[in-house]
Write a protein that holds these residues in place. Structure first.
Motif, short mmCIF file in Angstrom:
data_model
loop_
_atom_site.label_atom_id
_atom_site.label_comp_id
_atom_site.label_asym_id
_atom_site.label_seq_id
_atom_site.Cartn_x
_atom_site.Cartn_y
_atom_site.Cartn_z
N LEU A 106 40.16 60.45 -27.99
CA LEU A 106 39.70 59.74 -26.79
C LEU A 106 40.80 59.70 -25.73
CD1 LEU A 106 37.65 57.99 -25.26
CD2 LEU A 106 38.63 56.01 -26.44
N ARG A 107 42.02 59.35 -26.14
CA ARG A 107 43.15 59.31 -25.20
C ARG A 107 43.40 60.68 -24.59
NH1 ARG A 107 46.23 55.72 -29.17
NH2 ARG A 107 46.08 53.65 -28.24
N ARG A 108 43.41 61.71 -25.41
CA ARG A 108 43.67 63.06 -24.92
C ARG A 108 42.59 63.51 -23.95
NH1 ARG A 108 46.91 66.54 -23.03
NH2 ARG A 108 46.53 68.68 -23.62
N ALA A 109 41.33 63.24 -24.26
CA ALA A 109 40.23 63.62 -23.36
C ALA A 109 40.35 62.90 -22.01
CB ALA A 109 38.89 63.30 -24.01
N MET A 110 40.67 61.62 -22.04
CA MET A 110 40.83 60.87 -20.79
C MET A 110 42.03 61.37 -20.00
SD MET A 110 39.74 57.07 -22.06
CE MET A 110 39.82 56.32 -20.45
N ASP A 111 43.12 61.69 -20.68
CA ASP A 111 44.30 62.23 -20.00
C ASP A 111 43.97 63.56 -19.32
OD1 ASP A 111 45.89 60.09 -20.75
OD2 ASP A 111 46.83 61.14 -22.44
#
Length: 104
Positions: free
Chosen positions: A52-57
């Motif tokens: 989730l963090r990587r996709a948002m970044d």
């Protein structure tokens, strides 16, 4: 037509024509905080927080509009495009053991 060329991003960028047309509303909106709308999402099942963090970044890195703020200068407003930064994601456990709320 002249060729499209990238604009420098190390200094404020003039407003687009459409943004200039809404200039009268900026003072009210910026002072009222309507441009910053936090949200919470309820997720059921397993949450892959790193994904989730990587996709948002990646999303924020790709789209300048998500990193753009409006700054008032002597002649009016300009766009200030901020550099990419990691998204802060907080997880709060819900009452049910299988659910958690994700705050971004």
């Amino acid at each position: 037509m002249p060729p499209l060329v990238p604009t420098r991003r190390d200094q404020p960028v003039p407003l687009t024509f459409a943004q200039q047309q809404t200039d009268l509303f900026f003072d009210d909106l910026l002072n009222a905080g309507h441009w910053n709308i936090p949200m919470a999402v309820r997720v059921s099942g397993e949450l892959h927080l790193d994904c989730l963090r990587r996709a948002m970044d990646l999303l924020i890195d790709r789209h300048e509009a998500l990193r753009t703020t409006f700054v008032r200068e002597a002649d009016g407003y300009v766009q200030a495009i901020r550099p990419s930064a990691p998204v802060q994601v907080e997880v709060a456990e819900a009452h049910d053991e299988t659910e958690a709320s994700v705050l971004a």
